[in-house]
Design a protein around this motif. Structure first.
Motif, mmCIF file in Angstrom:
data_model
loop_
_atom_site.group_PDB
_atom_site.id
_atom_site.type_symbol
_atom_site.label_atom_id
_atom_site.label_comp_id
_atom_site.label_asym_id
_atom_site.label_seq_id
_atom_site.Cartn_x
_atom_site.Cartn_y
_atom_site.Cartn_z
ATOM 1 N N THR A 99 53.943 -24.006 11.403
ATOM 2 C CA THR A 99 54.528 -25.249 11.894
ATOM 3 C C THR A 99 55.729 -24.901 12.763
ATOM 4 O OG1 THR A 99 53.851 -26.389 9.858
ATOM 5 C CG2 THR A 99 55.483 -27.494 11.223
ATOM 6 N N PRO A 100 55.545 -24.798 14.088
ATOM 7 C CA PRO A 100 56.651 -24.433 14.965
ATOM 8 C C PRO A 100 57.576 -25.595 15.279
ATOM 9 C CG PRO A 100 54.674 -24.734 16.268
ATOM 10 C CD PRO A 100 54.280 -24.944 14.827
ATOM 11 N N ILE A 101 57.087 -26.817 15.045
ATOM 12 C CA ILE A 101 57.862 -28.034 15.245
ATOM 13 C C ILE A 101 57.197 -29.104 14.393
ATOM 14 C CG2 ILE A 101 56.546 -28.892 17.240
ATOM 15 C CD1 ILE A 101 59.319 -29.608 18.491
ATOM 16 N N ALA A 102 57.927 -30.127 14.015
ATOM 17 C CA ALA A 102 57.443 -31.046 12.986
ATOM 18 C C ALA A 102 56.092 -31.667 13.297
ATOM 19 C CB ALA A 102 58.485 -32.152 12.773
ATOM 20 N N GLY A 157 44.245 -26.306 15.766
ATOM 21 C CA GLY A 157 45.561 -26.858 16.026
ATOM 22 C C GLY A 157 45.613 -28.325 15.675
ATOM 23 N N ALA A 158 46.781 -28.796 15.269
ATOM 24 C CA ALA A 158 46.937 -30.180 14.836
ATOM 25 C C ALA A 158 48.160 -30.805 15.469
ATOM 26 C CB ALA A 158 47.051 -30.257 13.316
ATOM 27 N N PHE A 159 48.025 -32.066 15.832
ATOM 28 C CA PHE A 159 49.156 -32.915 16.206
ATOM 29 C C PHE A 159 49.301 -33.948 15.101
ATOM 30 C CE2 PHE A 159 50.651 -36.970 17.903
ATOM 31 C CZ PHE A 159 51.875 -36.591 18.429
ATOM 32 N N GLN A 160 50.520 -34.133 14.596
ATOM 33 C CA GLN A 160 50.743 -35.030 13.469
ATOM 34 C C GLN A 160 52.045 -35.795 13.656
ATOM 35 O OE1 GLN A 160 50.453 -32.029 10.486
ATOM 36 N NE2 GLN A 160 52.601 -31.423 10.633
ATOM 37 N N PHE A 161 52.088 -36.993 13.078
ATOM 38 C CA PHE A 161 53.237 -37.869 13.288
ATOM 39 C C PHE A 161 53.430 -38.750 12.073
ATOM 40 C CE2 PHE A 161 54.881 -42.031 14.686
ATOM 41 C CZ PHE A 161 56.112 -41.627 15.175
ATOM 42 N N PHE A 176 49.775 -40.105 11.104
ATOM 43 C CA PHE A 176 48.619 -39.845 11.959
ATOM 44 C C PHE A 176 48.473 -38.337 12.115
ATOM 45 C CE2 PHE A 176 47.137 -38.635 16.198
ATOM 46 C CZ PHE A 176 45.877 -39.207 16.213
ATOM 47 N N ARG A 177 47.234 -37.859 12.107
ATOM 48 C CA ARG A 177 46.970 -36.438 12.304
ATOM 49 C C ARG A 177 45.664 -36.268 13.083
ATOM 50 N NH1 ARG A 177 47.894 -31.160 9.921
ATOM 51 N NH2 ARG A 177 45.985 -29.948 9.798
ATOM 52 N N SER A 178 45.725 -35.469 14.117
ATOM 53 C CA SER A 178 44.544 -35.101 14.895
ATOM 54 C C SER A 178 44.410 -33.584 14.849
ATOM 55 C CB SER A 178 44.692 -35.585 16.339
ATOM 56 O OG SER A 178 43.615 -35.113 17.133
ATOM 57 N N TYR A 179 43.243 -33.108 14.393
ATOM 58 C CA TYR A 179 43.023 -31.670 14.202
ATOM 59 C C TYR A 179 41.746 -31.247 14.917
ATOM 60 C CZ TYR A 179 42.035 -27.232 11.883
ATOM 61 O OH TYR A 179 41.751 -25.910 11.633
ATOM 62 N N HIS A 180 41.807 -30.085 15.585
ATOM 63 C CA HIS A 180 40.656 -29.582 16.329
ATOM 64 C C HIS A 180 40.530 -28.081 16.077
ATOM 65 C CE1 HIS A 180 40.368 -33.433 18.440
ATOM 66 N NE2 HIS A 180 41.690 -33.407 18.392
ATOM 67 N N GLU A 181 39.288 -27.639 15.838
ATOM 68 C CA GLU A 181 39.067 -26.272 15.373
ATOM 69 C C GLU A 181 37.816 -25.668 15.992
ATOM 70 O OE1 GLU A 181 39.215 -25.477 10.985
ATOM 71 O OE2 GLU A 181 37.088 -25.040 11.314
ATOM 72 N N GLY A 182 37.903 -24.406 16.364
ATOM 73 C CA GLY A 182 36.746 -23.609 16.742
ATOM 74 C C GLY A 182 36.452 -22.623 15.632
ATOM 75 N N ARG A 183 35.176 -22.484 15.282
ATOM 76 C CA ARG A 183 34.800 -21.651 14.145
ATOM 77 C C ARG A 183 33.590 -20.796 14.507
ATOM 78 N NH1 ARG A 183 35.263 -22.370 8.332
ATOM 79 N NH2 ARG A 183 36.556 -24.165 8.852
ATOM 80 N N TYR A 184 33.631 -19.532 14.093
ATOM 81 C CA TYR A 184 32.451 -18.684 14.177
ATOM 82 C C TYR A 184 32.003 -18.380 12.756
ATOM 83 C CZ TYR A 184 29.145 -15.052 15.438
ATOM 84 O OH TYR A 184 27.985 -14.332 15.595
ATOM 85 N N VAL A 217 44.395 -41.514 9.930
ATOM 86 C CA VAL A 217 45.462 -42.510 9.939
ATOM 87 C C VAL A 217 45.685 -42.937 8.499
ATOM 88 C CG1 VAL A 217 46.209 -44.774 10.743
ATOM 89 C CG2 VAL A 217 44.863 -43.319 12.251
ATOM 90 N N GLY A 218 46.930 -42.913 8.055
ATOM 91 C CA GLY A 218 47.211 -43.257 6.670
ATOM 92 C C GLY A 218 48.543 -43.950 6.503
ATOM 93 N N TYR A 219 48.719 -44.515 5.320
ATOM 94 C CA TYR A 219 49.977 -45.170 4.962
ATOM 95 C C TYR A 219 50.402 -44.698 3.582
ATOM 96 C CZ TYR A 219 53.397 -48.844 3.943
ATOM 97 O OH TYR A 219 54.549 -49.516 3.617
ATOM 98 N N GLN A 220 51.617 -44.160 3.508
ATOM 99 C CA GLN A 220 52.155 -43.656 2.242
ATOM 100 C C GLN A 220 53.109 -44.676 1.625
ATOM 101 O OE1 GLN A 220 53.060 -39.618 4.387
ATOM 102 N NE2 GLN A 220 53.460 -39.374 2.219
ATOM 103 N N MET A 221 53.055 -44.753 0.276
ATOM 104 C CA MET A 221 53.887 -45.712 -0.445
ATOM 105 C C MET A 221 54.507 -45.034 -1.665
ATOM 106 S SD MET A 221 51.055 -48.774 -0.352
ATOM 107 C CE MET A 221 49.764 -47.571 -0.689
ATOM 108 N N PRO A 222 55.693 -45.425 -2.051
ATOM 109 C CA PRO A 222 56.363 -44.814 -3.216
ATOM 110 C C PRO A 222 55.935 -45.458 -4.528
ATOM 111 C CG PRO A 222 57.848 -46.368 -2.174
ATOM 112 C CD PRO A 222 56.592 -46.359 -1.334
ATOM 113 N N ILE A 223 54.611 -45.609 -4.720
ATOM 114 C CA ILE A 223 54.070 -46.231 -5.928
ATOM 115 C C ILE A 223 52.900 -45.388 -6.427
ATOM 116 C CG2 ILE A 223 54.820 -48.576 -5.364
ATOM 117 C CD1 ILE A 223 52.022 -49.129 -4.258
#
Length: 319
Positions: A99-102, A157-161, A176-184, A217-223
């Motif tokens: 994680t080089p930046i948040a 790689g992932a972009f997340q917010f 929000f999180r978008s993830y993309h991967e190449g696999r062999y 896409v998600g929503y977090q709650m303290p419950i």
């Protein structure tokens, strides 16, 4: 079937732990600001399909290139070692996440394992083996227990917010999180022209490259119900198989998931996942019984959406 639960499992508990958001300067979010931290968990998966999985995960988090601002205060490298066991396979997985930046992550990893085949409820559950047509045109698994190594390596790689990074508050965690991967991936018992089974999937794997992408896409709650979310995943074969368009080999497979995550106790999380998948439409009435390369895609309506499964995942935090 089993392999498609891995990204769901990882992302679901990543959201529940709050790691999608920007880390605060005081080292919150489960990462120690003054040294290496470690954690262990035992994950148990069951579903409405004849499948089950137990996984032990050992994780290490290393502070790396941390700064004083909210975007860099949580910078780290996380390494995980995972051992997984199902009724038809056993695997070892090593993964590193930088994680080089948040809002960005770089992921690299490798998997190695093997398996066996069993007969259950009057049908074959194929953990390993070459997929080839029999005399009647139906798919057959050719192979014995542990007759080869199945392995893969991947880079993603992932972009997340997390909206709470801009508008702080316990009820403002829209993530929000978008993830993309190449696999062999490969199977040591297979040639370049062989198809093979992996953990009771459709047997359309070949030694070669694949693409995987996901959007969450998600929503977090303290419950107690700490996370609700929706995820769309897509797997796409990148093989250059001759005549692959006849059976729709180039079509990506989409998995749509509704996610609920619960904090049961301080040491137990539970996730409930309902999934639908896109399936190919074929001209042949008996297509499901045929070896997949003998099928012909219906070009007037190439896909349909169908129920896939309901899965429950228990994650036990270990001391």
């Amino acid at each position: 079937m089993y392999k498609r639960l891995v990204p769901v499992l990882l992302l679901c508990f990543m959201v529940a732990a709050g790691s999608l958001g920007a880390q605060s300067a005081d080292g919150s979010g489960g990462i120690s600001s003054d040294g290496i931290s470690s954690d262990r968990s035992l994950n148990v998966t069951v579903s409405s399909m004849p499948e089950a999985k137990v996984g032990f995960v050992q994780g290490f988090t290393f502070p790396f290139l941390r700064g004083d601002g909210p975007l860099t205060a949580g910078n780290n490298i996380r390494a995980t070692l995972t051992a997984e066991l199902t009724p038809i396979s056993m695997d070892g997985i090593v993964q590193g996440t930088w994680t080089p930046i948040a809002f960005l992550q770089v992921v690299a990893g490798a998997r190695i394992g093997s398996g066996w085949n069993i007969r259950l409820f009057g049908g074959d559950i194929r953990g390993i083996g070459i997929n080839q047509p029999g005399a009647d045109g139906a798919a057959e698994a050719v192979g014995s227990a542990f007759d080869g190594i199945q392995w893969s390596s991947y880079l993603g790689g992932a972009f997340q917010f997390d909206m709470a990074a801009i508008f702080p508050g316990d009820w403002n965690h829209v993530v929000f999180r978008s993830y993309h991967e190449g696999r062999y991936w490969g199977y040591s018992a297979a040639s370049a022209t062989d198809s093979w089974f992996l953990e009771s999937d459709e047997g359309e794997n070949r030694n070669g490259f694949n693409y995987y992408g996901s959007y969450l896409v998600g929503y977090q709650m303290p419950i107690f119900l700490n996370t609700v979310g929706f995820m769309a995943e897509m797997d796409k074969y990148l093989y250059n198989t001759p005549n692959r368009d006849l059976w729709g080999d180039g079509l990506g497979c989409w998995i749509l998931s509704a996610l609920l995550n619960f904090t049961v106790t301080d040491w137990l999380d539970a996730a409930l996942i309902t999934q639908f998948e896109s399936r190919r439409n074929y001209i042949e009435a008996d297509a499901e019984d045929l070896f997949y390369q003998y099928r012909h895609i219906d070009n007037d309506k190439r896909r349909r959406l169908a129920f896939y499964r309901v899965a429950a995942i228990l994650s036990f935090k270990l001391p």
